[in-house]
Design an enzyme around this catalytic site. Sequence first.
Site, mmCIF file in Angstrom:
data_model
loop_
_atom_site.group_PDB
_atom_site.id
_atom_site.type_symbol
_atom_site.label_atom_id
_atom_site.label_comp_id
_atom_site.label_asym_id
_atom_site.label_seq_id
_atom_site.Cartn_x
_atom_site.Cartn_y
_atom_site.Cartn_z
ATOM 1 C CG HIS A 44 -0.095 0.468 2.314
ATOM 2 N ND1 HIS A 44 -1.054 0.506 3.568
ATOM 3 C CD2 HIS A 44 1.086 0.558 2.999
ATOM 4 C CE1 HIS A 44 -0.322 0.903 4.726
ATOM 5 N NE2 HIS A 44 0.844 0.844 4.229
ATOM 6 C CB CYS A 52 2.459 4.048 5.380
ATOM 7 S SG CYS A 52 2.654 2.777 6.679
ATOM 8 C CG HIS A 78 1.985 -3.198 6.201
ATOM 9 N ND1 HIS A 78 2.380 -2.911 7.391
ATOM 10 C CD2 HIS A 78 1.726 -2.026 5.303
ATOM 11 C CE1 HIS A 78 2.596 -1.730 7.281
ATOM 12 N NE2 HIS A 78 2.314 -0.961 6.135
ATOM 13 C CG ASP A 82 -2.725 -12.987 -0.277
ATOM 14 O OD1 ASP A 82 -1.936 -12.659 0.540
ATOM 15 O OD2 ASP A 82 -2.176 -14.371 -0.615
ATOM 16 C CD GLU A 93 -1.062 -0.401 8.555
ATOM 17 O OE1 GLU A 93 -0.152 0.078 8.907
ATOM 18 O OE2 GLU A 93 -1.711 0.214 7.791
HETATM 19 NI NI NI Z 1 2.459 0.830 5.528
#
Ligand code: NI
Length: 149
Positions: free
Chosen positions: A14, A33, A41, A79, A124
């Site tokens: 992400h 992030c 992650h 996934d 996460e």
């Molecule tokens: Ni992240």
Amino acid sequence: MFYLTGRLEFSAAHRLYNPNLSPEDNFIAYGECAGEHGHGHNYFLEVTVRGKADPQTGVVMDINQLMKIMKDEVHSRVDHKHLNIDVEILEGVIPTAENLAVVFWNILEPEIKGCKLHRLRVYETQDIFVEYLGEGDRTVPRIPEGESR
Ligand code: NI
């Protein structure tokens, strides 16, 4: 009343970046992030349902059925995907754990039969998770296509 929980792992990339904020404010909000190319992650999803034990079976819900719903509705969609790019249900969503929790709630809830979706946790990391109980209007802000990438 009983609370039955299923847990599964998924791996995904992400990037948390809001184009309405400055680059500096993005790094304040999201830390690493917000990095330009995103990163991965190892997530965990925990889904808890609530209900009475069936007098015949002694269970709230068939746990294998709950796991199948989680796999079919969530795992199969996310996934090994890039959450900003490859996942239709997340289009325009900044994929924070909070926003994932709401989106996952909305797709899981109609599939849970005979008991109630009670709680959802999105981890996460092993140590950090967001918990959602279905409160609020269950909508997530969406950024017009292209701008959230
Ligand atoms: Ni992240």
